[in-house]
Scaffold this motif. Structure first.
Motif, PDB file in Angstrom:
ATOM      1  N   PHE A 441     -55.499 -69.305  -5.356  1.00  0.00           N
ATOM      2  CA  PHE A 441     -54.787 -69.248  -4.245  1.00  0.00           C
ATOM      3  C   PHE A 441     -53.330 -69.797  -4.158  1.00  0.00           C
ATOM      4  O   PHE A 441     -52.678 -69.864  -2.969  1.00  0.00           O
ATOM      5  CB  PHE A 441     -55.521 -69.954  -3.076  1.00  0.00           C
ATOM      6  CG  PHE A 441     -57.006 -69.545  -3.104  1.00  0.00           C
ATOM      7  CD1 PHE A 441     -57.263 -68.261  -2.823  1.00  0.00           C
ATOM      8  CD2 PHE A 441     -58.227 -70.307  -3.575  1.00  0.00           C
ATOM      9  CE1 PHE A 441     -58.769 -67.845  -2.999  1.00  0.00           C
ATOM     10  CE2 PHE A 441     -59.779 -69.994  -3.537  1.00  0.00           C
ATOM     11  CZ  PHE A 441     -59.638 -68.446  -3.317  1.00  0.00           C
ATOM     12  N   ASP A 442     -52.871 -70.348  -5.139  1.00  0.00           N
ATOM     13  CA  ASP A 442     -51.560 -71.214  -5.141  1.00  0.00           C
ATOM     14  C   ASP A 442     -50.545 -70.170  -4.730  1.00  0.00           C
ATOM     15  O   ASP A 442     -49.534 -70.485  -4.262  1.00  0.00           O
ATOM     16  CB  ASP A 442     -51.212 -71.948  -6.531  1.00  0.00           C
ATOM     17  CG  ASP A 442     -51.242 -71.202  -7.701  1.00  0.00           C
ATOM     18  OD1 ASP A 442     -50.447 -70.421  -8.019  1.00  0.00           O
ATOM     19  OD2 ASP A 442     -52.433 -70.819  -8.079  1.00  0.00           O
ATOM     20  N   ILE A 443     -50.216 -68.946  -5.414  1.00  0.00           N
ATOM     21  CA  ILE A 443     -49.345 -68.283  -5.075  1.00  0.00           C
ATOM     22  C   ILE A 443     -49.125 -67.921  -3.481  1.00  0.00           C
ATOM     23  O   ILE A 443     -48.081 -68.017  -3.033  1.00  0.00           O
ATOM     24  CB  ILE A 443     -49.331 -66.851  -5.705  1.00  0.00           C
ATOM     25  CG1 ILE A 443     -49.468 -67.081  -7.361  1.00  0.00           C
ATOM     26  CG2 ILE A 443     -48.210 -66.156  -5.601  1.00  0.00           C
ATOM     27  CD1 ILE A 443     -49.709 -65.704  -8.105  1.00  0.00           C
ATOM     28  N   GLY A 444     -50.266 -67.669  -2.910  1.00  0.00           N
ATOM     29  CA  GLY A 444     -50.366 -67.342  -1.676  1.00  0.00           C
ATOM     30  C   GLY A 444     -49.992 -68.588  -0.544  1.00  0.00           C
ATOM     31  O   GLY A 444     -49.341 -68.640   0.194  1.00  0.00           O
ATOM     32  N   TYR A 445     -50.603 -69.839  -1.073  1.00  0.00           N
ATOM     33  CA  TYR A 445     -50.345 -71.166  -0.273  1.00  0.00           C
ATOM     34  C   TYR A 445     -48.965 -71.389  -0.319  1.00  0.00           C
ATOM     35  O   TYR A 445     -48.724 -72.155   0.502  1.00  0.00           O
ATOM     36  CB  TYR A 445     -51.682 -72.022  -0.265  1.00  0.00           C
ATOM     37  CG  TYR A 445     -51.685 -72.806  -1.410  1.00  0.00           C
ATOM     38  CD1 TYR A 445     -50.687 -73.611  -1.800  1.00  0.00           C
ATOM     39  CD2 TYR A 445     -52.953 -72.659  -2.164  1.00  0.00           C
ATOM     40  CE1 TYR A 445     -51.029 -74.525  -3.020  1.00  0.00           C
ATOM     41  CE2 TYR A 445     -53.165 -73.457  -3.398  1.00  0.00           C
ATOM     42  CZ  TYR A 445     -52.243 -74.444  -3.790  1.00  0.00           C
ATOM     43  OH  TYR A 445     -52.363 -75.103  -4.702  1.00  0.00           O
ATOM     44  N   LEU A 446     -48.344 -71.253  -1.431  1.00  0.00           N
ATOM     45  CA  LEU A 446     -47.211 -71.781  -1.805  1.00  0.00           C
ATOM     46  C   LEU A 446     -46.083 -70.842  -1.324  1.00  0.00           C
ATOM     47  O   LEU A 446     -45.082 -71.183  -0.841  1.00  0.00           O
ATOM     48  CB  LEU A 446     -46.904 -72.293  -3.252  1.00  0.00           C
ATOM     49  CG  LEU A 446     -47.677 -73.466  -3.648  1.00  0.00           C
ATOM     50  CD1 LEU A 446     -47.206 -73.805  -5.142  1.00  0.00           C
ATOM     51  CD2 LEU A 446     -47.181 -74.742  -2.952  1.00  0.00           C
ATOM     52  N   GLY A 447     -46.421 -69.651  -1.595  1.00  0.00           N
ATOM     53  CA  GLY A 447     -45.558 -68.364  -1.261  1.00  0.00           C
ATOM     54  C   GLY A 447     -44.958 -68.418   0.272  1.00  0.00           C
ATOM     55  O   GLY A 447     -43.937 -67.756   0.543  1.00  0.00           O
ATOM     56  N   MET A 448     -45.718 -69.015   1.179  1.00  0.00           N
ATOM     57  CA  MET A 448     -45.260 -68.899   2.548  1.00  0.00           C
ATOM     58  C   MET A 448     -44.464 -70.050   2.901  1.00  0.00           C
ATOM     59  O   MET A 448     -44.178 -70.270   4.016  1.00  0.00           O
ATOM     60  CB  MET A 448     -46.778 -68.987   3.417  1.00  0.00           C
ATOM     61  CG  MET A 448     -47.410 -70.037   3.482  1.00  0.00           C
ATOM     62  SD  MET A 448     -48.844 -70.088   4.518  1.00  0.00           S
ATOM     63  CE  MET A 448     -49.922 -69.030   3.795  1.00  0.00           C
ATOM     64  N   VAL A 449     -44.223 -71.075   2.112  1.00  0.00           N
ATOM     65  CA  VAL A 449     -43.485 -72.237   2.170  1.00  0.00           C
ATOM     66  C   VAL A 449     -42.000 -72.066   2.200  1.00  0.00           C
ATOM     67  O   VAL A 449     -41.594 -71.674   1.131  1.00  0.00           O
ATOM     68  CB  VAL A 449     -43.971 -73.279   1.368  1.00  0.00           C
ATOM     69  CG1 VAL A 449     -43.229 -74.474   1.627  1.00  0.00           C
ATOM     70  CG2 VAL A 449     -45.339 -73.667   1.497  1.00  0.00           C
ATOM     71  N   PRO A 450     -41.209 -72.195   3.161  1.00  0.00           N
ATOM     72  CA  PRO A 450     -39.807 -71.774   2.982  1.00  0.00           C
ATOM     73  C   PRO A 450     -39.080 -72.651   1.963  1.00  0.00           C
ATOM     74  O   PRO A 450     -39.386 -73.669   1.733  1.00  0.00           O
ATOM     75  CB  PRO A 450     -39.268 -72.039   4.480  1.00  0.00           C
ATOM     76  CG  PRO A 450     -40.305 -72.060   5.209  1.00  0.00           C
ATOM     77  CD  PRO A 450     -41.578 -72.648   4.369  1.00  0.00           C
ATOM     78  N   GLY A 451     -38.124 -71.847   0.889  1.00  0.00           N
ATOM     79  CA  GLY A 451     -37.427 -72.745   0.070  1.00  0.00           C
ATOM     80  C   GLY A 451     -37.818 -72.962  -1.308  1.00  0.00           C
ATOM     81  O   GLY A 451     -37.053 -73.266  -2.134  1.00  0.00           O
ATOM     82  N   ILE A 452     -39.115 -73.052  -1.360  1.00  0.00           N
ATOM     83  CA  ILE A 452     -39.874 -73.339  -2.659  1.00  0.00           C
ATOM     84  C   ILE A 452     -39.527 -72.164  -3.711  1.00  0.00           C
ATOM     85  O   ILE A 452     -39.526 -70.999  -3.562  1.00  0.00           O
ATOM     86  CB  ILE A 452     -41.293 -73.425  -2.428  1.00  0.00           C
ATOM     87  CG1 ILE A 452     -41.754 -74.303  -3.518  1.00  0.00           C
ATOM     88  CG2 ILE A 452     -41.860 -72.284  -2.114  1.00  0.00           C
ATOM     89  CD1 ILE A 452     -43.053 -74.647  -3.619  1.00  0.00           C
ATOM     90  N   VAL A 453     -39.199 -72.595  -5.135  1.00  0.00           N
ATOM     91  CA  VAL A 453     -39.301 -71.570  -6.240  1.00  0.00           C
ATOM     92  C   VAL A 453     -40.622 -71.566  -6.684  1.00  0.00           C
ATOM     93  O   VAL A 453     -41.101 -72.682  -7.007  1.00  0.00           O
ATOM     94  CB  VAL A 453     -38.060 -72.059  -7.014  1.00  0.00           C
ATOM     95  CG1 VAL A 453     -37.984 -71.228  -8.262  1.00  0.00           C
ATOM     96  CG2 VAL A 453     -36.714 -72.146  -6.355  1.00  0.00           C
ATOM     97  N   ILE A 454     -40.990 -70.473  -7.040  1.00  0.00           N
ATOM     98  CA  ILE A 454     -42.261 -70.431  -7.547  1.00  0.00           C
ATOM     99  C   ILE A 454     -42.094 -69.250  -9.096  1.00  0.00           C
ATOM    100  O   ILE A 454     -41.878 -68.164  -8.937  1.00  0.00           O
ATOM    101  CB  ILE A 454     -43.472 -69.577  -6.887  1.00  0.00           C
ATOM    102  CG1 ILE A 454     -43.424 -70.510  -5.456  1.00  0.00           C
ATOM    103  CG2 ILE A 454     -44.516 -69.544  -7.395  1.00  0.00           C
ATOM    104  CD1 ILE A 454     -44.533 -69.686  -4.325  1.00  0.00           C
ATOM    105  N   MET A 455     -42.551 -69.905 -10.155  1.00  0.00           N
ATOM    106  CA  MET A 455     -42.223 -69.088 -11.436  1.00  0.00           C
ATOM    107  C   MET A 455     -43.593 -68.876 -12.177  1.00  0.00           C
ATOM    108  O   MET A 455     -44.848 -69.832 -11.909  1.00  0.00           O
ATOM    109  CB  MET A 455     -41.546 -70.062 -12.193  1.00  0.00           C
ATOM    110  CG  MET A 455     -39.990 -70.259 -11.885  1.00  0.00           C
ATOM    111  SD  MET A 455     -38.878 -71.201 -12.876  1.00  0.00           S
ATOM    112  CE  MET A 455     -39.580 -72.959 -11.975  1.00  0.00           C
ATOM    113  N   ALA A 456     -43.967 -67.923 -12.710  1.00  0.00           N
ATOM    114  CA  ALA A 456     -45.203 -67.887 -13.457  1.00  0.00           C
ATOM    115  C   ALA A 456     -44.767 -67.029 -14.927  1.00  0.00           C
ATOM    116  O   ALA A 456     -44.273 -66.116 -15.000  1.00  0.00           O
ATOM    117  CB  ALA A 456     -46.214 -66.940 -12.872  1.00  0.00           C
ATOM    118  N   PRO A 457     -44.941 -68.159 -16.003  1.00  0.00           N
ATOM    119  CA  PRO A 457     -44.479 -67.417 -17.224  1.00  0.00           C
ATOM    120  C   PRO A 457     -45.503 -66.372 -17.892  1.00  0.00           C
ATOM    121  O   PRO A 457     -46.968 -66.540 -17.702  1.00  0.00           O
ATOM    122  CB  PRO A 457     -44.863 -68.774 -17.863  1.00  0.00           C
ATOM    123  CG  PRO A 457     -45.767 -69.646 -17.652  1.00  0.00           C
ATOM    124  CD  PRO A 457     -45.717 -69.207 -16.274  1.00  0.00           C
TER     125      PRO A 457
END
Length: 649
Positions: A441-457
């Motif tokens: 669930f982390d992509i979903g619950y972090l993806g809605m947070v304004p301004g955050i950068v999310i990476m996945a190698p």
């Protein structure tokens, strides 16, 4: 060896027909023998399956005593976390399946309501037991029922705020509740022995409680200053002897410490507590040794907390030689490289140093490593405080555990644009630990947070670059998510190089009707699928998104414009990366042009423990399912695709 009815080493255990058999024995010496046999059975079973061993070895006697004293399952017995519940499973109704632990279709490695009536509450995360037990106790009272409710919680789990929130509530409500504090780290208790066992029996006995009531009544008639002084003196004396002042102040009657491996001490105290009719919650402080009774466990730092299959005689574990380093190990290596170049880099873990790779960092930089205990909420806000003062904190927490600190991520980090770097281990499906530990669930619950950068190698080399990228981001929070298990064997740099924020990459130019946009380590399966589609005459482009946020809109637009079908794949639940891509394409109008877009995400259900390969097959997120998705989108079958040149771009 060790199977019911076939092993002469477990004659009494073989005769048991559930916990009621223990209560019918009326023979404490027989209970001691059963405990010895239970330890033998536990070792034999886990040597076959692997799993959590040390914690279970430490509570063998306690498990026997609890089931022998209390009327389970009518009395509710709740194990915190569940690492230590294997002996409980053997004694209840699951011994015949104990060698299926953590295997597909087999027993869970944790307590689970759907598995047995002896598991009244499921667990795999820590510090939930007292809250659940209090809820059950209040429900019992509301319905006018009679039963004991017992929560068994370890001293590590007591480092989490939730445990104290529950104890504070329980003390205020004065509901009858029994909490067994299993202290296996000597972090609270003084040494225990005959004197402390005697005192525990005395404190839990009816005469002592009656005497305390008499003292209370007498002091109530004294002038207030004298009464307060007498009460303080009694509390001080009891706290000096037992260490229980903290729990008494929270409204609990404290009993202990007790040697949790000595049934002569343990059984009479539990019987006294069972028969205690005074209102209010009780805390029984039991001291145990993790890995107790097994010499190889005593020789390891973690007391064989978690093991692969092993040889019972030597303790030697049977581990396959890894083809590549784990993502966890690579993260530790990457963080060390960043810290060597920048003295502001620090590492934070919430009681999982080896599980997150922070242990490697701690060996190199012990003064820049902070293990805050099982306290994810505190870990995040602690990191925010560090970031506010110009430090560069890397907060390494499993995806499934970061869920516990979501408010802190938003309120304490994101709203203030503080550059906390989240290293999110166990992203995606995790194999034998099952749904409770899956990073879904982390992509979903972090993806809605304004301004955050999310990476996945996509591989371990990319992970090193993303750690370097996070270190370079100094104006907002960032996160890099990576899976459990081995990498792909990619060559690793000495130190990662920062990536351009929000830019993906084309891995394979196809020029045909199909494009696959992968986020994370499904890239390897995407490339396999592309090769098979090529063999069918359907040339396929494969892209690595790298960033879930900010989205590489230019890359998405190009793939949508140049292909008939766009497949977006990720190791996360609905509402994640694919949803962001769909939103962008809908707003841009690309969907109006007839693009066939197919997001591939984890299904809308919890996936049980199994091998990772079996889990991803069940989730329909492997190469075969990617091919099938592409062909379905084109409206053709695998056979027809090979016969229709018109489908070739």
């Amino acid at each position: 060896m060790g199977r019911p009815g076939t092993d002469s080493r477990t004659p009494l255990l073989d005769q048991l027909q559930g916990p009621a058999s223990l209560r019918n024995l009326n023979d404490d010496d027989a209970l001691k023998q059963i405990a010895d046999e239970l330890r033998t059975e536990l070792l034999d079973a886990v040597s076959v399956t692997g799993g959590h061993l040390g914690a279970g070895l430490g509570v063998v006697e306690l498990t026997v005593a609890l089931h022998a004293v209390f009327d389970t399952p009518n009395d509710r017995l709740i194990w915190d976390v569940g690492h230590q519940a294997y002996p409980h499973k053997i004694l209840t109704d699951r011994r015949d399946r104990i060698r299926t632990l953590r295997q597909g279709g087999g027993l869970s490695g944790f307590t689970r309501r759907s598995e047995s009536e002896y598991d009244p509450f499921g667990a795999a995360h820590s510090s939930t037991s007292i809250s659940a037990a209090l809820g059950m106790a209040v429900a019992r009272d509301a319905k006018g029922e009679q039963r004991n409710v017992i929560a068994v919680i370890g001293d590590g789990s007591m480092s989490a705020g939730m445990a104290y929130e529950a104890m504070n509530n329980a003390g205020a409500m004065a509901s009858r509740l029994i909490v067994v504090l299993n202290d296996n780290d000597m972090s609270i208790a003084p040494p225990v022995g005959a004197m402390s066992a005697y005192l525990s029996r005395l404190i839990s006995s009816r005469p002592y409680r009656s005497l305390r009531h008499l003292v209370r009544d007498v002091t109530a008639m004294m002038p207030s200053p004298v009464a307060r002084a007498a009460k303080k003196a009694e509390e001080y004396a009891r706290g000096f002897v037992t260490g229980g002042t903290l729990f008494e102040e929270m409204g609990f009657s404290y009993v202990g410490p007790i040697d949790g491996h000595n049934l002569d001490h343990l059984l009479p105290v539990l019987r006294n507590v069972r028969d205690w009719r005074d209102p209010g919650p009780i805390l029984v402080h039991v001291v145990t040794e993790k890995g107790h009774g097994y010499a190889p466990a005593a020789q390891t730092a973690d007391k064989l907390h978690a093991v692969a299959r092993f040889d019972v005689v030597t303790g030697t574990q049977v581990k396959a030689t890894p083809a590549a380093p784990s993502y966890t190990a690579v993260f530790g290596r990457a963080l060390v490289a960043e810290a060597e170049a920048d003295p502001l880099v620090v590492g934070i873990t919430a009681a999982m140093p080896s599980g997150t790779g922070i242990d490697a960092f701690a060996k190199r930089f012990p003064d820049r490593t902070f293990d805050v205990g099982i306290a994810e909420q505190h870990a995040v806000t602690f990191a925010a405080g560090l970031a506010a003062e110009g430090m560069k904190p890397f907060c390494a927490i499993y995806s499934t555990f970061l869920q516990r600190a979501y408010d802190q991520v938003i309120h304490d980090v994101a709203i203030q644009s503080l550059p906390v770097r989240f290293a999110i281990d166990r992203a995606g499906l995790v194999g034998a630990d099952g749904a409770t530990h899956a990073g879904s669930f982390d992509i979903g619950y972090l993806g809605m947070v304004p301004g955050i950068v999310i990476m996945a190698p996509a591989d371990e080399a990319e992970l090193m670059h993303m750690v370097a990228t996070a270190a370079a981001i100094d104006d907002r929070p960032s996160a890099v998510r990576y899976p459990r298990g081995e990498g792909t064997g990619a060559a690793l740099p000495a130190r990662g190089e920062p990536l351009e924020i929000g830019r993906g990459r084309i891995i394979r130019e196809g020029g045909g009707p199909i494009a696959i946009l992968s986020l994370g380590t499904r890239l390897q399966e995407s490339l396999k699928a592309a090769e098979e589609l090529d063999a069918l005459g359907l040339r396929t482009t494969v892209a690595d998104a790298r960033f879930a946020k900010p989205l590489d809109a230019a890359l998405v637009d190009r793939l949508a414009r140049e292909h008939e079908v766009l497949i977006v794949i990720e190791e996360g639940a609905i509402g994640g990366f694919g949803s962001h891509v769909l939103h962008h394409l809908a707003v841009s109008g690309a969907l109006d042009a007839g693009l066939k877009i197919r997001p591939m995400v984890l299904p809308d259900r919890f996936i049980d423990h199994d091998t990772p390969a079996a889990q991803y097959e069940a989730a329909a997120l492997n190469a075969a399912h990617i091919v099938a998705t592409a062909l379905t989108a084109l409206g053709t079958s695998r056979h027809e695709a090979g016969l229709k040149p018109s489908l070739v771009g």
